[in-house]
Design an enzyme around this catalytic site. Structure first.
Site, PDB file in Angstrom:
ATOM      1  N   SER A   1      -0.453  -7.685  63.945  1.00 53.89           N
ATOM      2  CA  SER A   1      -1.315  -8.029  65.067  1.00 53.89           C
ATOM      3  C   SER A   1      -1.579  -9.529  65.155  1.00 53.89           C
ATOM      4  O   SER A   1      -1.563 -10.249  64.153  1.00 53.89           O
ATOM      5  CB  SER A   1      -2.654  -7.286  64.930  1.00 53.89           C
ATOM      6  OG  SER A   1      -3.263  -7.591  63.685  1.00 53.89           O
TER       7      SER A   1
ATOM      8  N   GLN B   1      -4.079 -12.134  65.053  1.00 48.11           N
ATOM      9  CA  GLN B   1      -5.324 -11.975  64.315  1.00 48.11           C
ATOM     10  C   GLN B   1      -5.838 -13.310  63.788  1.00 48.11           C
ATOM     11  O   GLN B   1      -5.151 -14.317  63.787  1.00 48.11           O
ATOM     12  CB  GLN B   1      -5.112 -11.026  63.133  1.00 48.11           C
ATOM     13  CG  GLN B   1      -4.076 -11.502  62.126  1.00 48.11           C
ATOM     14  CD  GLN B   1      -3.828 -10.484  61.022  1.00 48.11           C
ATOM     15  OE1 GLN B   1      -4.297 -10.645  59.905  1.00 48.11           O
ATOM     16  NE2 GLN B   1      -3.082  -9.422  61.356  1.00 48.11           N
TER      17      GLN B   1
ATOM     18  N   HIS C   1      -9.188 -14.554  60.728  1.00 53.68           N
ATOM     19  CA  HIS C   1     -10.183 -14.083  59.768  1.00 53.68           C
ATOM     20  C   HIS C   1     -11.432 -14.945  59.865  1.00 53.68           C
ATOM     21  O   HIS C   1     -11.336 -16.177  59.946  1.00 53.68           O
ATOM     22  CB  HIS C   1      -9.613 -14.123  58.354  1.00 53.68           C
ATOM     23  CG  HIS C   1      -8.282 -13.445  58.237  1.00 53.68           C
ATOM     24  ND1 HIS C   1      -8.118 -12.108  58.495  1.00 53.68           N
ATOM     25  CD2 HIS C   1      -7.057 -13.911  57.920  1.00 53.68           C
ATOM     26  CE1 HIS C   1      -6.842 -11.782  58.328  1.00 53.68           C
ATOM     27  NE2 HIS C   1      -6.183 -12.862  57.982  1.00 53.68           N
TER      28      HIS C   1
ATOM     29  N   LYS D   1     -11.870 -14.652  54.434  1.00 58.73           N
ATOM     30  CA  LYS D   1     -10.528 -14.244  54.017  1.00 58.73           C
ATOM     31  C   LYS D   1      -9.503 -15.366  54.244  1.00 58.73           C
ATOM     32  O   LYS D   1      -8.482 -15.175  54.902  1.00 58.73           O
ATOM     33  CB  LYS D   1     -10.107 -12.974  54.767  1.00 58.73           C
ATOM     34  CG  LYS D   1      -8.869 -12.264  54.226  1.00 58.73           C
ATOM     35  CD  LYS D   1      -8.660 -10.954  54.990  1.00 58.73           C
ATOM     36  CE  LYS D   1      -7.425 -10.210  54.511  1.00 58.73           C
ATOM     37  NZ  LYS D   1      -6.214 -10.576  55.248  1.00 58.73           N
TER      38      LYS D   1
ATOM     39  N   GLU E   1      -6.295 -17.371  53.276  1.00 55.29           N
ATOM     40  CA  GLU E   1      -5.148 -16.789  52.586  1.00 55.29           C
ATOM     41  C   GLU E   1      -3.983 -17.764  52.533  1.00 55.29           C
ATOM     42  O   GLU E   1      -3.852 -18.663  53.368  1.00 55.29           O
ATOM     43  CB  GLU E   1      -4.711 -15.486  53.255  1.00 55.29           C
ATOM     44  CG  GLU E   1      -4.392 -15.591  54.731  1.00 55.29           C
ATOM     45  CD  GLU E   1      -4.286 -14.228  55.415  1.00 55.29           C
ATOM     46  OE1 GLU E   1      -4.803 -13.235  54.897  1.00 55.29           O
ATOM     47  OE2 GLU E   1      -3.668 -14.182  56.497  1.00 55.29           O
TER      48      GLU E   1
ATOM     49  N   HIS F   1      -2.860 -16.146  63.838  1.00 58.12           N
ATOM     50  CA  HIS F   1      -1.542 -15.998  63.234  1.00 58.12           C
ATOM     51  C   HIS F   1      -1.059 -14.561  63.383  1.00 58.12           C
ATOM     52  O   HIS F   1      -1.833 -13.644  63.672  1.00 58.12           O
ATOM     53  CB  HIS F   1      -1.560 -16.395  61.749  1.00 58.12           C
ATOM     54  CG  HIS F   1      -2.499 -15.584  60.898  1.00 58.12           C
ATOM     55  ND1 HIS F   1      -3.863 -15.826  60.852  1.00 58.12           N
ATOM     56  CD2 HIS F   1      -2.281 -14.524  60.078  1.00 58.12           C
ATOM     57  CE1 HIS F   1      -4.437 -14.968  60.025  1.00 58.12           C
ATOM     58  NE2 HIS F   1      -3.499 -14.164  59.539  1.00 58.12           N
TER      59      HIS F   1
ATOM     60  N   ARG G   1      -8.672  -8.655  65.555  1.00 56.00           N
ATOM     61  CA  ARG G   1      -7.373  -8.505  66.218  1.00 56.00           C
ATOM     62  C   ARG G   1      -7.519  -8.585  67.740  1.00 56.00           C
ATOM     63  O   ARG G   1      -8.559  -8.242  68.277  1.00 56.00           O
ATOM     64  CB  ARG G   1      -6.746  -7.152  65.866  1.00 56.00           C
ATOM     65  CG  ARG G   1      -6.518  -6.926  64.382  1.00 56.00           C
ATOM     66  CD  ARG G   1      -5.967  -5.528  64.120  1.00 56.00           C
ATOM     67  NE  ARG G   1      -5.701  -5.290  62.704  1.00 56.00           N
ATOM     68  CZ  ARG G   1      -6.591  -4.822  61.850  1.00 56.00           C
ATOM     69  NH1 ARG G   1      -7.819  -4.522  62.271  1.00 56.00           N
ATOM     70  NH2 ARG G   1      -6.264  -4.643  60.584  1.00 56.00           N
TER      71      ARG G   1
ATOM     72  N   LYS H   1      -4.416  -0.765  66.968  1.00 53.16           N
ATOM     73  CA  LYS H   1      -5.789  -0.730  66.461  1.00 53.16           C
ATOM     74  C   LYS H   1      -6.743  -1.393  67.466  1.00 53.16           C
ATOM     75  O   LYS H   1      -6.331  -1.990  68.456  1.00 53.16           O
ATOM     76  CB  LYS H   1      -5.867  -1.436  65.103  1.00 53.16           C
ATOM     77  CG  LYS H   1      -5.049  -0.764  64.005  1.00 53.16           C
ATOM     78  CD  LYS H   1      -5.184  -1.500  62.690  1.00 53.16           C
ATOM     79  CE  LYS H   1      -4.385  -0.834  61.582  1.00 53.16           C
ATOM     80  NZ  LYS H   1      -4.483  -1.561  60.292  1.00 53.16           N
TER      81      LYS H   1
END
Length: 407
Positions: A98, A100, A102, A125, A127, A263, A282, A288
């Site tokens: 997706s 998305q 964070h 989050k 990453e 991203h 998302r 979803k």
């Protein structure tokens, strides 16, 4: 201690033995690989949605940490308490994830407090992603504004769903702040366009692509667009190709994605290390829930080349490198030991002051301390200050990635 780790079978994962995740799972599980099942992620850590357990006792790793607090480093406990602050993953991506981003720590706490059904924990989050076994494709961050203007001018169908006023505002924007505001208006307008209008515009553009010259197809990245549109027909996220940087990481190359950076991973195998969270907002390329308002309001609209997200690894010695993102939650090390380099002399991994998780990605070795064999797919937990010395076996290089707190 050897760990057994959770496998997540999300729909976007590679299927059966073609999946790196499925292959790795055989190193710490007796469950047979189901060829038609998608094997998307291997989770290594204590997150409640996929907690690792100690293989010898079946005890959850978190329970072990709570009853053996000396397993964690002093600084680690001071900053994060009695749990691992990171989650380590392997991913095998067959089709796009997706669109998305964070949330930052404060925003994550707010989302968890008000909508715990959607946002499962109060943590941020950030990453880091590292490509493994060939190229890894992704969309990451907003493109330079000049690129986005070009696409809006060249693709009438895209300009139509973004809207004339938003497009004109972006073209006329001069200052950095003005461009960021205009980009926000364009992207928000796109994401809030009706599903019917989006689907119609996508279909019109797809039907027009065959009539374009080879040069024009290349300039408009039509191959990438078509690949994503085929997997997600009628989805607004297909247009994100023209707003976000397209990046291909070669094996061993890494990117860091901080809070609010848009991203989407597209294809390939990778390793991810992140703060211990599963918070995802998302807005496209997914069946979803799409939280469009939240995503559009939180995104980092700074535009520019993708190189700003790339991370560099530092050399520790001839066999070991480390990479430290600008967050305390995690850092990574990687080890590549040629078999010939350690035939006569074992190698001691650098001792970490904090607890760590190791994943063996290639080769075989023996632990000098325990005399146990180590091989592909095994996941090990090392407590703070614990030494691991290895003797390489066989003809393959030994490749190990290690995650640990960055404090």
């Amino acid at each position: 201690m050897e760990l057994r780790c959770a496998v997540q079978k999300y729909a976007w994962g590679k299927t059966g033995k073609s999946s790196l995740v499925a292959q790795l799972s055989q190193g710490n599980s007796t469950a047979p690989i189901v060829e038609d099942d998608p094997y998307a992620e291997l989770w290594m850590g204590t997150h409640p949605s996929g907690p690792s357990v100690i293989k010898s006792s079946n005890e959850p790793l978190l329970n072990h940490l709570l009853s053996n607090v000396d397993s964690l480093g002093d600084e680690e406990k001071k900053v994060f308490g009695t749990d691992l602050p990171f989650l380590f993953k392997a991913l095998s991506v067959a089709k796009a994830l997706s669109i998305q981003a964070h949330p930052n720590k404060k925003h994550a706490e707010e989302l968890f407090a008000t909508r715990p059904d959607l946002y499962k924990d109060p943590n941020h989050k950030p990453e880091m992603v590292t490509a493994w076994l060939g190229p890894f494709e992704a969309l990451c961050g907003f493109r330079p504004v000049a690129d986005i203007k070009f696409f809006l001018q060249e693709i009438d169908e895209l300009a139509a769903v973004v809207g004339k006023s938003a497009c004109e505002a972006l073209v006329k924007a001069e200052s950095d702040s003005g461009e960021m505001q205009a980009l926000r208006e364009c992207f928000s307008a796109l994401m809030n366009t009706s599903e019917e209008s989006i689907a119609s515009a996508l279909k019109q553009f797809e039907q027009r692509i065959p009539s374009l010259s080879a040069e024009k197809k290349d300039a408009l990245q039509c191959d990438l667009f078509t690949r994503i549109a085929t997997d997600f027909p009628g989805d607004v996220g297909c247009w994100s190709v023209y707003f976000m940087n397209y990046v291909v990481l070669q094996e061993g190359e890494s990117m860091f994605l901080g809070p609010n950076v848009p991203h989407a991973y597209i294809f390939g195998d990778c390793l991810e290390c992140m703060a211990c969270s599963d918070n995802v907002v998302r807005a496209g390329l997914t069946p979803k829930f799409k939280d469009i308002d939240t995503l559009c309001s939180m995104l980092d609209y700074q535009a520019g080349p993708v190189d700003r997200f790339r991370m560099q690894w530092s050399t520790v010695d001839e066999f070991c490198q480390t990479c430290s993102p600008p967050v305390p939650d995690f850092a990574m090390a990687r080890l590549r030991l040629p078999a010939s380099a350690t035939v006569d002399k074992p190698y001691g991994l650098p001792v970490r002051s904090n607890a760590s998780i190791l994943l063996i990605l290639q080769g075989q070795a023996t632990s000098v301390e325990t005399k146990e064999d180590l091989s592909f797919g095994q996941v090990l937990f090392l407590k703070a200050g614990q030494q691991l010395t290895v003797q390489v076996k066989g003809q393959q290089d030994l490749i190990v990635y290690q995650a640990f707190a960055n404090v």
